[in-house]
Motif scaffolding. Sequence first.
Motif: not given
Lengths: 75, 382
Positions: A40, A43-44, A47, A50, A68, A73-75, B125, B130, B133
């Motif tokens: 977490n 990825c924070f 992000t 990014y 991510l 955490r991303e698409e 977020h 983090g 989505l």
Amino acid sequence: MDIAALELKLLAAVKADDKAEIVRLYRLAGEAFIAQNDINAGCFNLTHAYVHALETNDPAAAGLHKTLVLYGREE
Amino acid sequence: MRDAATTDLSNTLQPVETALGLPNEHYVNKDVYLEERQSVMFANWAGIGFGFDCPNPGDVMPVDFMGMPLLVVRDQDGEIGVFQNTCRHRGMILVKEKANIRGTIRCPYHSWCYGLKGELRSTPHVGGPGHNLHDNIDRRELGLTRIRSFIWRDIILVNVDGKAADFETYAAPLMERMKEHTAPLFHSNGFSFEVACNWKLAVENYCESYHLPWIHPGLNTYSRLEDHYHIDNDGPFAGQGTTVYRQLEGEQNEVFPDFEGLSEFWDKGAEYPVLFPNVLLAFQRDHVYALLVLPQAEDRSIERVELFYSFDPKTRPDLAALIKKNTRQWHAVLQEDLFVVEGMQKGRHAVHFDGGKFSPVMDNPTHDFHLWVAGQVENGRG
């Protein structure tokens, strides 16, 4: 990883509006947290790297996006 | 004073012989100004800027259009798009000054990011720290709100309410009239005036030639009132034309090269139509201009004038002095109108002024504009 030192560098980069350095430092922080299995926190930070990479069309954006996505955490 | 819902337009919606101009409230009342914003400006195609304002891919320009925050964007394909300048998240203004965006447009509040075609690229977020989505955040539905736009003669026009006919249908009668003017345009320079008047007074004054000998005596030395004619019809435009257009000459008798494709009519003909509501145009053989009347308040407007030629001014340094002279001349001519439109604005505070009596012979284009505005307002009232 010396998070305190990284934060100081980050603050200096933000003050200087040095986007490339902001991307680099957030990425470093993100990768360090992930290496410690703190996904977490990793990825924070990734992000943030990014988002700034997207904003400046930094070539790092593609790799950050891939990471991510890998962590959902991303698409 | 009447409020917006009760201004009486019955005297305006009459033939020119018996009509009165729009009531005072349409020039001095804030509520009526806002009613016209919706019914006249947002419901039709209004000019807000020029393509050359954003010449390069990634260029963005915020526009405050009667309080409506818009964002003009030239994307990486070179296409101009216009969006509402607000983030889909909290409505924050996205861009506050002209800039070149290398990547995405990042909201300065929570950093939601948008591509130059308006697509939502990132929602940091949004599902927690983090977590970018969330099942309830569908990025495909949350792109920037696109405003209908069209580029004509490098003028950026928008239809904010999205309900007007396509621009090419809306402006078809004027485009047909000016069908010979299809040559490429090259921008040179421009100027603007801040004017203490309601936007309509600037339009009305431009529509008619009646004032020319009184307000522009310099023009009258070669272009007399009887050399002018009305442009009035059923379409959303009106104005005036002349049959004695004279090219400006430099010290060596040099003139600007003509636009290609013009018939003999344009050797001495020139036309000055207004595409309602706010795009004032000049069509001449060797240069054209567009004047956008940009309303700032019920009693304040900006007139923005930009001149275009048939050649790239950078390639013709020999014509630089003539371009300067031409710009000075138009600046002087258009400046001569300012005291009139500001005087008419002050006159609209006279409580016994009834909208004004038209000349059935000389004020036809102005009457056309009043009829059109009144019709738009009535349409808005349902």
